[in-house]
Every structure is written in C-alpha cells, then in structure tokens.
Design a protein around this motif. Structure first.
Motif, PDB file in Angstrom:
ATOM      1  N   ALA A   1       0.840  -1.209   0.000  1.00  0.00           N
ATOM      2  CA  ALA A   1       0.000   0.000   0.000  1.00  0.00           C
ATOM      3  C   ALA A   1       0.874   1.257   0.000  1.00  0.00           C
ATOM      4  CB  ALA A   1      -0.930  -0.005   1.205  1.00  0.00           C
ATOM      5  N   VAL A   2       1.974   1.225   0.739  1.00  0.00           N
ATOM      6  CA  VAL A   2       2.866   2.392   0.776  1.00  0.00           C
ATOM      7  C   VAL A   2       3.547   2.552  -0.591  1.00  0.00           C
ATOM      8  CG1 VAL A   2       4.936   3.392   1.836  1.00  0.00           C
ATOM      9  CG2 VAL A   2       3.255   2.227   3.267  1.00  0.00           C
ATOM     10  N   ARG A   3       4.022   1.419  -1.143  1.00  0.00           N
ATOM     11  CA  ARG A   3       4.672   1.460  -2.465  1.00  0.00           C
ATOM     12  C   ARG A   3       3.725   2.103  -3.492  1.00  0.00           C
ATOM     13  NH1 ARG A   3       4.528  -1.432  -7.250  1.00  0.00           N
ATOM     14  NH2 ARG A   3       2.779  -2.682  -6.525  1.00  0.00           N
ATOM     15  N   LYS A   4       2.472   1.641  -3.467  1.00  0.00           N
ATOM     16  CA  LYS A   4       1.525   2.164  -4.450  1.00  0.00           C
ATOM     17  C   LYS A   4       1.212   3.643  -4.205  1.00  0.00           C
ATOM     18  CE  LYS A   4      -1.943  -0.323  -6.022  1.00  0.00           C
ATOM     19  NZ  LYS A   4      -3.065  -1.293  -6.078  1.00  0.00           N
ATOM     20  N   ALA A   5       1.104   4.007  -2.915  1.00  0.00           N
ATOM     21  CA  ALA A   5       0.797   5.413  -2.605  1.00  0.00           C
ATOM     22  C   ALA A   5       1.883   6.332  -3.170  1.00  0.00           C
ATOM     23  CB  ALA A   5       0.664   5.595  -1.100  1.00  0.00           C
ATOM     24  N   VAL A   6       3.126   5.877  -3.080  1.00  0.00           N
ATOM     25  CA  VAL A   6       4.241   6.687  -3.579  1.00  0.00           C
ATOM     26  C   VAL A   6       4.164   6.776  -5.109  1.00  0.00           C
ATOM     27  CG1 VAL A   6       6.772   6.752  -3.811  1.00  0.00           C
ATOM     28  CG2 VAL A   6       5.718   6.199  -1.598  1.00  0.00           C
ATOM     29  N   ILE A   7       3.893   5.629  -5.750  1.00  0.00           N
ATOM     30  CA  ILE A   7       3.776   5.640  -7.222  1.00  0.00           C
ATOM     31  C   ILE A   7       2.607   6.534  -7.643  1.00  0.00           C
ATOM     32  CG2 ILE A   7       3.257   4.215  -9.248  1.00  0.00           C
ATOM     33  CD1 ILE A   7       4.719   1.915  -7.842  1.00  0.00           C
TER      34      ILE A   7
ATOM     35  N   GLN B   1      -7.753   0.109  -6.109  1.00  0.00           N
ATOM     36  CA  GLN B   1      -8.725  -0.963  -6.278  1.00  0.00           C
ATOM     37  C   GLN B   1      -9.444  -1.209  -4.958  1.00  0.00           C
ATOM     38  OE1 GLN B   1      -5.768  -3.357  -7.904  1.00  0.00           O
ATOM     39  NE2 GLN B   1      -6.273  -2.864  -9.994  1.00  0.00           N
ATOM     40  N   TYR B   2      -9.523  -2.443  -4.498  1.00  0.00           N
ATOM     41  CA  TYR B   2     -10.326  -2.639  -3.283  1.00  0.00           C
ATOM     42  C   TYR B   2      -9.474  -2.659  -2.025  1.00  0.00           C
ATOM     43  CZ  TYR B   2      -9.384  -7.703  -3.800  1.00  0.00           C
ATOM     44  OH  TYR B   2      -8.814  -8.925  -3.922  1.00  0.00           O
ATOM     45  N   ASP B   3      -8.366  -1.957  -2.050  1.00  0.00           N
ATOM     46  CA  ASP B   3      -7.552  -1.847  -0.846  1.00  0.00           C
ATOM     47  C   ASP B   3      -7.621  -0.406  -0.335  1.00  0.00           C
ATOM     48  OD1 ASP B   3      -5.938  -2.730   1.122  1.00  0.00           O
ATOM     49  OD2 ASP B   3      -4.145  -3.026  -0.107  1.00  0.00           O
ATOM     50  N   THR B   4      -7.112  -0.192   0.894  1.00  0.00           N
ATOM     51  CA  THR B   4      -7.065   1.177   1.403  1.00  0.00           C
ATOM     52  C   THR B   4      -5.894   1.911   0.755  1.00  0.00           C
ATOM     53  OG1 THR B   4      -5.880   0.189   3.238  1.00  0.00           O
ATOM     54  CG2 THR B   4      -8.131   0.880   3.656  1.00  0.00           C
ATOM     55  N   TYR B   5      -5.984   3.218   0.765  1.00  0.00           N
ATOM     56  CA  TYR B   5      -4.976   4.062   0.137  1.00  0.00           C
ATOM     57  C   TYR B   5      -3.922   4.420   1.194  1.00  0.00           C
ATOM     58  CZ  TYR B   5      -3.250   8.421  -1.983  1.00  0.00           C
ATOM     59  OH  TYR B   5      -2.469   9.419  -2.489  1.00  0.00           O
ATOM     60  N   GLY B   6      -2.663   4.157   0.870  1.00  0.00           N
ATOM     61  CA  GLY B   6      -1.574   4.327   1.842  1.00  0.00           C
ATOM     62  C   GLY B   6      -1.445   5.730   2.419  1.00  0.00           C
ATOM     63  N   PHE B   7      -1.945   6.757   1.690  1.00  0.00           N
ATOM     64  CA  PHE B   7      -1.924   8.122   2.225  1.00  0.00           C
ATOM     65  C   PHE B   7      -3.355   8.605   2.487  1.00  0.00           C
ATOM     66  CE2 PHE B   7       2.213   8.952  -0.430  1.00  0.00           C
ATOM     67  CZ  PHE B   7       2.955   8.225   0.494  1.00  0.00           C
ATOM     68  N   GLY B   8      -4.255   7.640   2.822  1.00  0.00           N
ATOM     69  CA  GLY B   8      -5.681   7.966   2.982  1.00  0.00           C
ATOM     70  C   GLY B   8      -5.935   9.075   3.979  1.00  0.00           C
ATOM     71  N   LEU B   9      -5.304   8.992   5.141  1.00  0.00           N
ATOM     72  CA  LEU B   9      -5.537  10.002   6.174  1.00  0.00           C
ATOM     73  C   LEU B   9      -4.889  11.332   5.806  1.00  0.00           C
ATOM     74  CD1 LEU B   9      -6.919  10.189   9.021  1.00  0.00           C
ATOM     75  CD2 LEU B   9      -7.072   8.029   7.820  1.00  0.00           C
ATOM     76  N   HIS B  10      -3.775  11.257   5.096  1.00  0.00           N
ATOM     77  CA  HIS B  10      -3.096  12.480   4.675  1.00  0.00           C
ATOM     78  C   HIS B  10      -4.045  13.315   3.805  1.00  0.00           C
ATOM     79  CE1 HIS B  10       0.353  14.982   3.516  1.00  0.00           C
ATOM     80  NE2 HIS B  10      -0.214  15.024   2.321  1.00  0.00           N
ATOM     81  N   TYR B  11      -4.608  12.640   2.770  1.00  0.00           N
ATOM     82  CA  TYR B  11      -5.494  13.371   1.869  1.00  0.00           C
ATOM     83  C   TYR B  11      -6.906  13.500   2.420  1.00  0.00           C
ATOM     84  CZ  TYR B  11      -1.970  13.405  -1.773  1.00  0.00           C
ATOM     85  OH  TYR B  11      -0.829  13.641  -2.480  1.00  0.00           O
ATOM     86  N   GLY B  12      -7.347  12.445   3.158  1.00  0.00           N
ATOM     87  CA  GLY B  12      -8.750  12.411   3.606  1.00  0.00           C
ATOM     88  C   GLY B  12      -9.021  13.323   4.791  1.00  0.00           C
ATOM     89  N   MET B  13      -8.037  13.524   5.697  1.00  0.00           N
ATOM     90  CA  MET B  13      -8.321  14.330   6.892  1.00  0.00           C
ATOM     91  C   MET B  13      -7.241  15.350   7.254  1.00  0.00           C
ATOM     92  SD  MET B  13     -10.549  12.031   9.441  1.00  0.00           S
ATOM     93  CE  MET B  13     -11.310  13.480  10.148  1.00  0.00           C
TER      94      MET B  13
END
Ligand SMILES: CCCCCCCCCC/C=C\C/C=C/C(=O)SCCNC(=O)CCNC(=O)[C@H](O)C(C)(C)COP(=O)(O)OP(=O)(O)OC[C@H]1O[C@@H](n2cnc3c(N)ncnc32)[C@H](O)[C@@H]1OP(=O)(O)O
Ligand SMILES: Cc1cc2nc3c(=O)[nH]c(=O)nc-3n(C[C@H](O)[C@H](O)[C@H](O)COP(=O)(O)OP(=O)(O)OC[C@H]3O[C@@H](n4cnc5c(N)ncnc54)[C@H](O)[C@@H]3O)c2cc1C
Length: 684
Positions: A87-93, A118-130
């Motif tokens: 998830a972190v790898r993908k968030a960076v990409i 896709q159907y996983d959580t986003y590695g920077f979800g809280l960064h962008y989401g909150m």
C-alpha cells in the motif's frame, strides 16, 4: 507465484462500453443485456453528470488500470506486512503519477486514486482524507502558506489524531493536554494517563511524520476545551519517533489490513505557539485566548468527512449489487421441472427481494450524495463569508445521513454476500474486502447511534421552533406544516404516485419527531433532569432521526427524477426504482404507517402487492441497472461479478494461485501428517 491483475486492458474498449470486448460472454448475461428496456450508458452519463464527465472518469481510471507499475499479486494472497508495504509502495507511485499525468483537479485525483488502489485502502488515505482538509479548514493564512505546500508536495505525511484509548465519541472528555508556556512561547503536549493515548488514527502507526492533534488547551491556568495543533511525530531524516513521542501500530483489525492505525503518546513535548491552528481561535504570545465565532468550528473536519462518506457508501453498495446481480444472472440452481434447465437464481422472488431493495438504495444514495455535497459547498461558502447560520443544519444533516446510509450500506453488502451462497464467502467474490472496508463507516467519523442522536437533538429544537410558529430551514420546513390526515390512496395506481409516496414518508417523519418531542416534554415534566429524560427517550429519538433521514432520501430521489432531463426509457426505469424504494420502505416499516391510522390494512395490502409487481419491472432491467454503474472488472475485483459472466473459469484460475498450491505436497505433511499416519502402532 505472482499473478498480475488480468490484463484485459490490452483488449480494445468501445466508446459506449467501457469494458473490453470479451471473447465470450456468458449467454445468460448476454440475454439479460439484450432484454433490457433502456440503454445503460445513458444512465451512466446521468449518474456521472454528463457524457464528457463519464469519458473523463474512464480516462482517469484507465490511466491507473493500464499502468504496469501499479500491478501486483492479489492482496488476498498477501500477509499483513506485505499488504502494508504494498500500500505504501503504491501510494508513492500514485503520487508520482498524479504529477506525471498532470491530474490537478481534485475529482480527477480521487478517481485516479480509487482506480489505482482498487479494493484496498490508500496508503496516504488520512493524509489526503483528513490531514490536508484539517489544515485547509483550520489554519490561518500565514499557517496555510507554510504548511499546505509541505503537505501537498508530500514533504510531510500527516494524520488526524483525535480519538484516544479511553474516549472516541465524547470528545470533550479527551485527556491529552496542550498547556501554554508564555515564557518560551510554546505549548507543552502531554498524555497524562494510559487512557489518554491517541488510539486508532490511520497511517499513524508507521507512515505519518506529522499529525493534527486534538488536545485540551490550557492558558493562564484556564481550560478552553479542545483545539487542533500540528505536531511533528517523526524525524524527517530517519523516520525515528522524536524525543518524548511514543508511536506504534495498534495490531490487526477486522479489516483495513493494509492500514497502520496507530497509538501515540506525548511526554511533555514542546511545540511552537504557532503550531496551534489559528484560523478560528488564537492564543497570543502572552497567553491571551481569543475564542472562535462558533464553538464547534474545531469539529468542521468531521463534518466534511461525514459528507464524503455518504458518497463512499453509495459507491460500495453499488459495487456489492453489481457483483450479486450479475452472479445471480449466471448462477443456476434447483431443477423445477424434470429435464428442464435449472432457473437462474435471479428468477427466485426471494433473491429479488434480497437484492432489489439495495439496488434501489444504491441509486437513492447516489442522488442523495449529490444533494448533500452541493449543500456542503453552499454552507462552506457562507462560512467563508463569516456566516455560521447553517452550520448546525449541516451538522444534523451530515451526521444523520452518514449514519442512515452506512447502516443500510453495511447491511446491504452482507445481504448481497449471502445472496451468492458459498462463493460469496470466498475472497474471490470481493465481498470480504468490500464488507470490511465499509463496515467501520458505521463507527468512524462518529458512531452511528451517536450521530442519529445528534440529528434528533437538532430535530427536537426544530419541533419547538415550529410550535412557536417561527421560521425553519428548508430541509425541516415540513415540521411546521400540519399533519395531512389519512393517506388518500384508493387504489394501487394512487400508490405509485411519487408525490403521495413522499407525503407518506413526510407524515411518518413529522409524527415521529413530534412524538419524540412530546415524550421528552412529559419526561422532563415528571421532574427528570434533561440527560435522564434524553436517555429515557432514546428509542423515540432514534426512530425520529432515522425516519427524518429516510424521508430526506425518498424526497431527494423523487426530486431528482422530476428535475433532471433524461430519456423516457431511463425515466421509466428510475421511476419504477423510486416507487420500489419507497413502497418497500413502507412495507418494511408498516407499523409506523399503521400506528396512527395514516394507512390502513387495505392500503398496506396494496403496498405489498405493488412491491411484488415492481419486482418484475426491475427484474428485466436488473443487469442493465448494475452495468450502468460502469465498474470495470479491475475496479470491482470480483470473480463473481465479472462483466463477461465467466465466473467458474475465473474462480478456478484464481484458486490455482493460492499460496497453498505452490507445491503439490505441503511442508506440514512431512512435519506432522506423515509421522502421525506412519507411526508403527497405527492400525486401520
Ligand atoms: C484524495 C482523497 C482520498 C481520500 C481517501 C480517504 C480514505 C480514508 C480512510 C479513512 C478511514 C477512517 C478515518 C476516520 C477518522 C475518524 O474517525 S476521526 C474521529 C472522528 N470522531 C468523531 O466523529 C467523534 C464523534 N463525536 C462528536 O462529534 C462529538 O463528541 C459529539 C457531536 C457526539 C458531541 O459533541 P459535544 O461537544 O459534546 O457537543 P454537545 O454538547 O453534544 O453539543 C453541543 C452543540 O454542538 C453541536 N455540534 C456538535 N458537533 C457539531 C459539529 N460538528 N458541527 C456543528 N455543531 C455541532 C451539537 O449539536 C450541540 O448543538 P446545540 O445547538 O447545543 O444543541
Ligand atoms: C477503522 C477505523 C479507523 C479510525 N480512524 C481514526 C482516525 O484516523 N482518527 C481518529 O481520531 N479516530 C479514528 N477512529 C476512531 C473512531 O472515530 C471512533 O472509534 C469512533 O468515533 C467511535 O468512538 P468510540 O470508539 O469511543 O465508541 P464508543 O463511544 O465507546 O461506542 C461504544 C458504544 O457506546 C454507545 N454510546 C457512546 N456514547 C453514547 C451516547 N452518548 N449515547 C448513546 N450511546 C452511546 C455507542 O452507540 C456504541 O454502541 C477510527 C476507528 C476505526 C474503527
């Protein structure tokens, strides 16, 4: 063995259909598509806000789906550590690609992110989401100029640290302190007890370098309640926690396996005075406190998040019904006439009764999310001009709708899973991830019961205002209108009238709100203090808030159909879906409509009969209705919900990739089974 997501992206897509042209479509699914009475792509355009928006969405999604850098083996076959790392790898990409593809618009970014994760959580979800929303909403201009570029360019990674081990709901009871020291012009952040440890914030365990921390502000020896502070948690050199800061992951959960929800403790950590976010309230260098223009502005990040969650629930529920409806069209079970093919399970009335209410709800919630998002933007603009008048209304609306839609959404996803029988339980179905990703929405951003009680609190005030003959905001105006006596329906055709159906929900909401207000009054009249009366009346209050939200959704669905331009064929099916949503709601809550004599037994019989008749109308169009949601297989991530309907082939291919199938004979045979079975004394 590494499995890449199926590379159907190489197959050309047509303009009207977003899906690759499959080599072979399951004939049952094809038959459904051929029989539909409307063109699903028209509904897709409507839902997206126009053909150009659909095309833009598809382009954003394809950018992610077709990107080889974002491919990986199925997350179902990964252990937690690997999932977090992936998830972190993908968030960076994703962050790099968003720049490369020049996706500057927020909506495009979100579309790209959700297709890429896709159907996983986003590695920077809280960064962008909150984190970013909290900075945007709570920083003064100078602070914005400093922090936003750092956060937007990912020079710092953030989270939103509010909940503690001991308190999540009752945020006035949070224990973390921020005591101002005028001598050094610093705040001292401290965790005084075990229960004061920050607990749950997403991306905090291992990822975040900074957090917006909610803490009790003290200055000049006085307490001023909860305020937001930006705090650096980890070194920007080597990611080690800074002195005085304890950090970690809270361990595995029901789902969210790729997410590092964390704990955080402070031991007298000093931060500069200007790290308090000062848009609404300030502490001067000498410790003088300036209060905000509205006491609850600190809570505004949660209001924004609750509004977003209504769209998220509509999206997840749409995915669940897409999987279940497509699968139900290709699955055949139980011979009815000897020698004749078993029926498609979608033909069973019980199956339709499981799925169609949630299919209708998915559309109803999608349209509701448009309205509440629009209202959020309006109120935000008013607030930017210093007008806080509508903040309470927005809070009541967003809290209630987040709770109402997530209850139904969670329940709907589980019903869809059950409707797929045994295969629904396999990770291949997509349901386990979908369910566990959506389940906590009933808890986070405000636990649902608590949120409905907040809506009830507002409605009780409105009931008093209405009684006094004073003006009410538009969305609760109905509370000042008189009850309309009995439901006027004389026959089934009357009951299909959208106005009549909306009136029925309005009547029920008004009655239940007034009833709850009366119960409160009589409880207080008996000498109970307010909080005791409130607790005694919880069952009435919850019902009132829920009925209010239900009415809001029905009314929004009706208004959407009345006010939106669409072809006759699309209007026809949306009309049936809206009638079904409302009539099914009456049938399921029959007691509420009968209790005060608004409806009678005869009318209820007609309601039930219409629910049955509308099943047929929806049945013909069911596959087209889910196709109109326009989920590519790569986004749906379900072998049961594949666009081509070739479910069994896909399941078999998927199972072959199970890590247990890497070798014919598993290690445990030699370690345990062989010694057991070949022990000298064993006899058959
Ligand atoms: C590119 C983007 C990608 C995005 C990907 C995102 C993926 C992210 C995945 C994220 C996953 C999870 C994130 C989760 C985050 C969280 O959960 S953050 C923590 C959330 N916590 C909560 O929601 C706590 C809930 N509790 C509360 O809100 C309050 O404690 C509660 C409202 C229950 C009570 O507050 P009190 O201060 O005690 O208030 P009270 O005395 O009851 O009421 C006073 C008064 O104020 C009114 N009120 C309350 N809240 C608000 C508000 N928000 N706005 C306006 N007014 C409010 C209340 O109704 C009362 O009004 P009255 O007039 O006096 O009656
Ligand atoms: C996956 C996940 C991610 C999260 N991410 C974050 C994050 O990023 N940042 C963050 O700060 N927090 C986060 N949280 C925490 C979340 O916001 C809280 O768990 C949530 O607000 C509920 O609070 P609680 O856990 O204290 O529940 P509690 O309030 O303890 O609820 C327990 C029960 O008590 C009942 N109850 C409580 N108060 C009342 C009342 N006044 N009246 C009636 N009934 C009541 C509730 O209805 C519920 O049934 C996350 C949680 C989860 C599960």
């Amino acid at each position: 063995m590494i499995v890449l997501f199926n590379c159907t992206c190489a197959v050309p897509t047509t303009m009207d259909s977003f899906h690759p042209v499959p080599v072979k479509v399951n004939p049952d699914l094809q038959k459904e598509r051929d029989a539909a009475l409307f063109n699903p792509v028209e509904l897709t355009y409507l839902k997206d806000g126009g053909k150009d928006k659909t095309e833009r969405r598809r382009r954003c999604e394809l950018l992610a789906i077709n990107d080889p850098d974002l491919q990986h083996k199925d997350i179902s076959f990964m252990a937690r550590n690997e999932r977090y790392s992936n998830a972190v790898r993908k968030a960076v990409i994703i962050a790099r690609k968003i720049k490369e593809h020049r996706l500057t618009n927020m909506e495009e970014k979100q579309l790209y992110i959700s297709a890429a994760t896709q159907y996983d959580t986003y590695g920077f979800g809280l960064h962008y989401g909150m984190f970013l929303p909290a900075l945007s909403a709570q920083c003064d201009e100078e602070q914005r100029n400093y922090w936003l570029p750092l956060a937007e360019n990912l020079k710092i990674l953030g989270t939103y640290a509010q909940t503690e081990l001991g308190h999540g709901t009752f945020i006035r009871g949070l224990e973390t302190t921020a005591i101002y020291d005028p001598k050094t012009e610093e705040f001292v952040l401290h965790t005084p007890t075990l229960s004061a440890l920050k607990w749950w914030p997403g991306n905090m365990g291992k990822t975040a370098t900074h957090a917006v921390v909610l803490a009790q502000l003290y200055t000049n020896g006085k307490s001023y309640g909860l305020h937001p502070f930006i705090v650096q948690l980890r070194s920007l050199e080597n990611h080690q926690p800074l002195p005085g800061i304890t950090l970690g992951d809270i361990g595995p959960k029901l789902g969210f396996h790729s997410f590092d929800n964390g704990f955080l403790g402070f031991d007298h950590v000093r931060i500069p005075r200007r790290n308090m976010l000062m848009k609404y309230s300030q502490v001067s260098p000498d410790g003088f406190y300036i209060k905000p223009i509205h006491a609850k502005l600190t809570y505004s990040t949660m209001v924004e998040a609750r509004v977003t969650l209504v769209s998220d629930i509509a999206y997840s529920l749409s995915q669940a019904v897409t999987i279940a409806v497509r699968y139900s069209a290709v699955r055949r079970q139980t011979e009815q006439i000897k020698g004749v093919k078993e029926p498609q399970i979608l033909d069973y009335r019980t199956q339709q009764l499981k799925l169609f209410p949630y299919l209708a709800a998915a559309y109803a919630f999608t349209f509701t999310s448009f309205v509440i998002t629009g209202r959020y933007i309006e109120v935000q603009n008013e607030m930017n001009d210093g007008n806080m008048e509508s903040l309470s209304e927005l809070h009541a609306l967003s809290a209630g709708l987040k709770a109402f839609t997530s209850y139904v959404g969670n329940e709907g996803i589980e019903v869809c899973r059950l409707s797929c029988g045994g295969h629904g339980y396999s990770q291949a179905s997509g349901f386990p991830e979908l369910y566990t990703l959506t389940a906590p929405i009933s808890t986070f951003e405000g636990e649902n019961t608590v949120m409905l009680l907040q809506t009830a609190r507002y409605l009780m005030k409105c009931a008093t205002t209405a009684k006094r003959g004073l003006e009410l905001p538009r969305f609760v105006l109905y509370l000042s209108q008189r009850q309309k006596g009995q439901c006027p329906a004389r026959n089934e055709s009357d009951l299909l009238d959208h106005g009549l159906l909306s009136d029925a929900f309005e009547h029920r909401a008004r009655r239940l709100v007034i009833e709850a207000a009366q119960k409160m009054q009589s409880n207080i009249g008996k000498g109970n203090p307010q909080h005791v009366a409130w607790n005694n009346c919880h069952m009435y209050l919850l019902k009132a808030a829920s009925a209010h939200c239900h009415f809001y959704v029905v009314q929004t669905f009706v208004k959407y159909i009345n006010d939106t331009e669409m072809s006759d064929a699309v209007r026809d099916i949306l009309t049936s879906l809206c009638q079904f949503y409302a009539l099914h709601g009456i049938w399921q809550n029959a007691g509420d409509f009968l209790q005060d004599g608004y409806m009678n037994g005869n009318q209820l019989d007609m309601v039930q009969s219409l629910v049955g008749k509308l099943l047929d109308k929806i049945r013909i169009n069911a596959v087209a209705l889910v196709d109109a949601f326009d989920f590519r297989d790569e986004i749906l991530c379900s072998k049961l919900g594949k666009y081509d309907g070739n479910v069994y082939e896909a399941m078999y291919e998927w199972a072959k990739n199970s890590p247990l199938n890497k070798t014919e004979v598993h290690d445990s045979y030699n370690k345990y089974l062989r010694p057991l079975m070949q022990s000298s004394k064993a006899k058959l």
